[in-house]
Motif scaffolding. Structure first.
Motif, short mmCIF file in Angstrom:
data_model
loop_
_atom_site.label_atom_id
_atom_site.label_comp_id
_atom_site.label_asym_id
_atom_site.label_seq_id
_atom_site.Cartn_x
_atom_site.Cartn_y
_atom_site.Cartn_z
N VAL A 83 2.27 1.70 -3.39
CA VAL A 83 1.27 2.07 -4.39
C VAL A 83 0.91 3.55 -4.29
O VAL A 83 0.91 4.27 -5.29
N VAL A 84 0.60 4.04 -3.10
CA VAL A 84 0.22 5.45 -2.99
C VAL A 84 1.44 6.35 -2.82
O VAL A 84 1.32 7.56 -2.78
N GLU A 85 2.61 5.76 -2.74
CA GLU A 85 3.87 6.49 -2.59
C GLU A 85 3.78 7.50 -1.46
O GLU A 85 4.06 8.68 -1.62
N ASN A 86 3.34 7.03 -0.32
CA ASN A 86 3.17 7.95 0.80
C ASN A 86 3.51 7.25 2.11
O ASN A 86 2.80 6.36 2.56
N LEU A 87 4.62 7.67 2.71
CA LEU A 87 5.09 7.01 3.93
C LEU A 87 4.19 7.27 5.14
O LEU A 87 4.31 6.60 6.15
N LYS A 88 3.29 8.25 5.00
CA LYS A 88 2.40 8.55 6.13
C LYS A 88 1.52 7.36 6.51
O LYS A 88 1.00 7.28 7.60
N LEU A 89 1.36 6.44 5.57
CA LEU A 89 0.55 5.26 5.85
C LEU A 89 1.15 4.39 6.96
O LEU A 89 0.48 3.52 7.49
N ILE A 90 2.40 4.65 7.29
CA ILE A 90 3.05 3.89 8.35
C ILE A 90 2.27 4.07 9.66
O ILE A 90 2.35 3.23 10.56
N ALA A 91 1.47 5.12 9.73
CA ALA A 91 0.64 5.36 10.92
C ALA A 91 -0.34 4.21 11.16
O ALA A 91 -0.86 4.05 12.26
N TYR A 92 -0.60 3.40 10.14
CA TYR A 92 -1.54 2.29 10.30
C TYR A 92 -0.88 1.05 10.92
O TYR A 92 -1.55 0.08 11.21
N ALA A 125 0.84 -1.20 0.00
CA ALA A 125 0.00 0.00 0.00
C ALA A 125 0.87 1.26 0.00
O ALA A 125 0.61 2.20 -0.74
#
Lengths: 166, 143
Positions: free
Chosen positions: A123-132, A120
């Motif tokens: 795919v979205v090229e966004n490290l902020k997803l690490i919050a999940y 994920a």
């Protein structure tokens, strides 16, 4: 050989039905996207009754078929990442001493979620997803525990049956 | 079931809870701007102060982000799973809404509070620290 093909096919069909049932009647954990992953019972039980590479084949074919039937290319990609990573981790865990099928399944559940999150993020090229990651770790441990307990009940029964057939 | 299984499960859950706690504290001040990114690239920036509906049409599909009372939420989406619509209202620097099928992320940006348009939030130092960290992360990712 033909017996092997037959029981692999039966297990794939079983895993597909589990996937389908879960898609129709989802077990709601209150968090969007978190599911129990009932189809993984087949994989976890498979690790204890058949050969590792047969489990691998079952897992990959099931993911691709379910993806084609009910999902799309992306959902296949996420599932493959989670499925293959968790299978590798579970095989390693099984080799380690001191863990039963429940511990193996917990490790599988957690690594499944970590693998999917990794895709994920790519795919979205966004490290902020690490919050999940915290919620996915906890959810993976809980779902892995449930799947592990269920599998520990199924393995003794299945083992007898498989030995009869093979 | 063996003892090690339980230790493993509990350890992972404790690590998860600690990370959850740490992430709640990190960058948790009220944000000022909504940044919508598609494919990791910025699609648009919108002020949280103004109530508005943002229509996003990309090659992947359609989403409607709504800003209401300084909070942003996903109002409409034609993605297959619809998870983005259930991720709630966001307003803080550490919150996001993700629509994976559409490769879309809604982020909240916290502006430098020293300019003083949002005095009620108090602790300026904390916000500043968070800001500088906040800047680093997206810049490293946006290609």
């Amino acid at each position: 050989m033909s017996k092997k093909v037959a029981y692999c096919a039966i297990l794939i069909a079983l895993a597909m039905i589990f996937s389908y049932v879960e898609a129709v009647i989802p077990v709601n954990f209150g968090i969007p996207g978190i599911k129990l992953g009932v189809a993984n019972i087949v994989v976890v039980v498979g690790l204890y009754i058949i050969k590792a590479r047969e489990v691998f084949v079952i897992s990959v074919i099931r993911i691709i078929l379910v993806g084609i039937l009910f999902g799309n290319v992306m959902s296949i990609l996420y599932s493959l990442a989670g499925g293959i990573l968790s299978l590798i981790v579970m095989l390693l865990m099984k080799k380690m001493k001191g863990f039963s099928i429940v511990g193996v399944s917990i490790a599988g559940g957690v690594s499944h979620n970590v693998g999917q999150l990794a895709v994920a993020i790519a795919v979205v090229e966004n490290l902020k997803l690490i919050a999940y990651i915290p919620v996915l770790l906890i959810a993976g441990a809980i779902t892995g525990f449930i799947i592990g307990i269920l599998s520990s009940k199924i393995v003794p029964v299945m083992k007898k049956e498989v030995e009869k057939v093979v | 079931m063996k003892k090690k299984d339980i230790i493993l499960g509990i350890t992972i859950i404790i690590i998860g809870l600690i990370l959850m706690f740490v992430m709640k504290l990190y960058n948790n001040s009220q944000g000022d701007e909504v940044i919508i990114k598609v494919d990791g690239k910025i699609y648009g920036k919108y002020s949280l102060d103004k109530n508005q509906e943002i229509e996003i049409d990309t090659e992947y599909g359609h989403n409607t982000v709504c800003i209401e009372n300084r909070k942003a939420y996903m109002k409409e989406a034609d993605c297959p799973d619809g998870y983005c619509k259930h991720q709630g209202h966001i307003s803080k620097g550490n919150q996001t809404i993700v629509c994976l099928p559409h490769k879309l992320v809604v982020e909240i940006k916290v502006n430098d509070k020293s300019s003083g348009d949002n005095a009620k939030l108090g602790n300026n130092n904390v916000s500043k620290d968070n800001d500088s960290e906040d800047e680093l992360i997206p810049d490293a990712i946006v290609k």
